[in-house]
Design an enzyme around this catalytic site. Structure first.
Site, PDB file in Angstrom:
ATOM      1  CB  ILE A 102      -6.627  -5.963  -7.945  1.00  0.00           C
ATOM      2  CG1 ILE A 102      -6.873  -7.280  -8.670  1.00  0.00           C
ATOM      3  CG2 ILE A 102      -5.312  -5.990  -7.158  1.00  0.00           C
ATOM      4  CD1 ILE A 102      -5.995  -7.473  -9.913  1.00  0.00           C
ATOM      5  CB  CYS A 103      -7.611  -2.882  -3.066  1.00  0.00           C
ATOM      6  SG  CYS A 103      -7.256  -1.354  -2.193  1.00  0.00           S
TER       7      CYS A 103
END
Length: 153
Positions: free
Chosen positions: A92-93
Site C-alpha cells: 500500500i502506498c
C-alpha cells in the site's frame, strides 16, 4: 518485544476485541505481538460494496515509535483491492505507513484510514508500474521508498 510495545499492543488488541472496535473491522488472528491479520470491509455505497479484504500487520520491537509493516493479504481466500494506491502484491502506498507515521496512530486508526481510502476511490485500477514494482518489491513494504502525491493517505 519491548515492554512499551507490548503494553501498547495489548491495549490495541483489547480495543479490537471490544465494542469500541470500529464498524467493518474484525481481528482475525493475533497469536502474538509480531503479526496480526485484520479483516476490513468498506461500508456504504462504494466501489467495494460487499467486498472483504484482510490486512497483515507486522510489528517490530520499536512499535509504536516505528510504524508497523502493513499490507493487504493476497492468498487463496483474499485479494488486494483494485485501487490506485494498492499493488497487486498487497503493498500500500500511503504516507501514514511510512514518513507520515506518528506514534499516536494505532492499528484501529490505520484500518479506519484504509477503509476511508477505499471508500473515496473513484476508479478501480492498479498503480502505474504495478507489474514492474511487484516483480522487484521487497517482502517488507517498509523497505520501499514510495513517492507520495498530495492526495495520498
Amino acid at each position: 518485544m519491548g515492554s512499551i510495545s507490548a503494553r501498547r499492543l495489548a491495549k490495541e488488541y483489547k480495543e479490537l476485541n471490544s465494542d469500541e472496535c470500529p464498524v467493518g473491522i474484525k481481528l482475525l488472528q493475533a497469536d502474538d505481538f509480531e503479526t496480526w491479520i485484520i479483516a476490513i470491509e468498506v461500508l456504504g455505497e462504494t466501489l467495494y460494496k460487499d467486498e472483504k479484504f484482510a490486512l497483515k500487520f507486522r510489528f517490530d520491537p520499536q512499535y509504536p515509535i516505528s510504524s508497523p509493516a502493513v499490507q493487504f493479504v493476497v492468498d487463496e481466500k483474499y485479494q488486494a483491492p483494485l485501487h490506485p494506491h494498492v499493488y497487486s502484491n498487497g503493498h500500500i502506498c500511503a504516507s501514514i505507513l511510512g514518513e507520515g507515521w506518528s506514534p499516536v496512530l494505532s492499528v484501529p486508526a490505520v484500518c479506519v484510514t484504509l477503509q476511508s481510502m477505499l471508500a473515496s476511490c473513484k476508479k478501480k485500477e492498479r498503480p502505474e508500474g504495478n507489474d514492474r514494482y511487484v516483480r522487484f518489491a521487497p517482502d517488507n513494504p517498509k523497505k520501499t521508498k514510495f513517492m507520495y502525491d498530495d492526495d495520498t493517505v
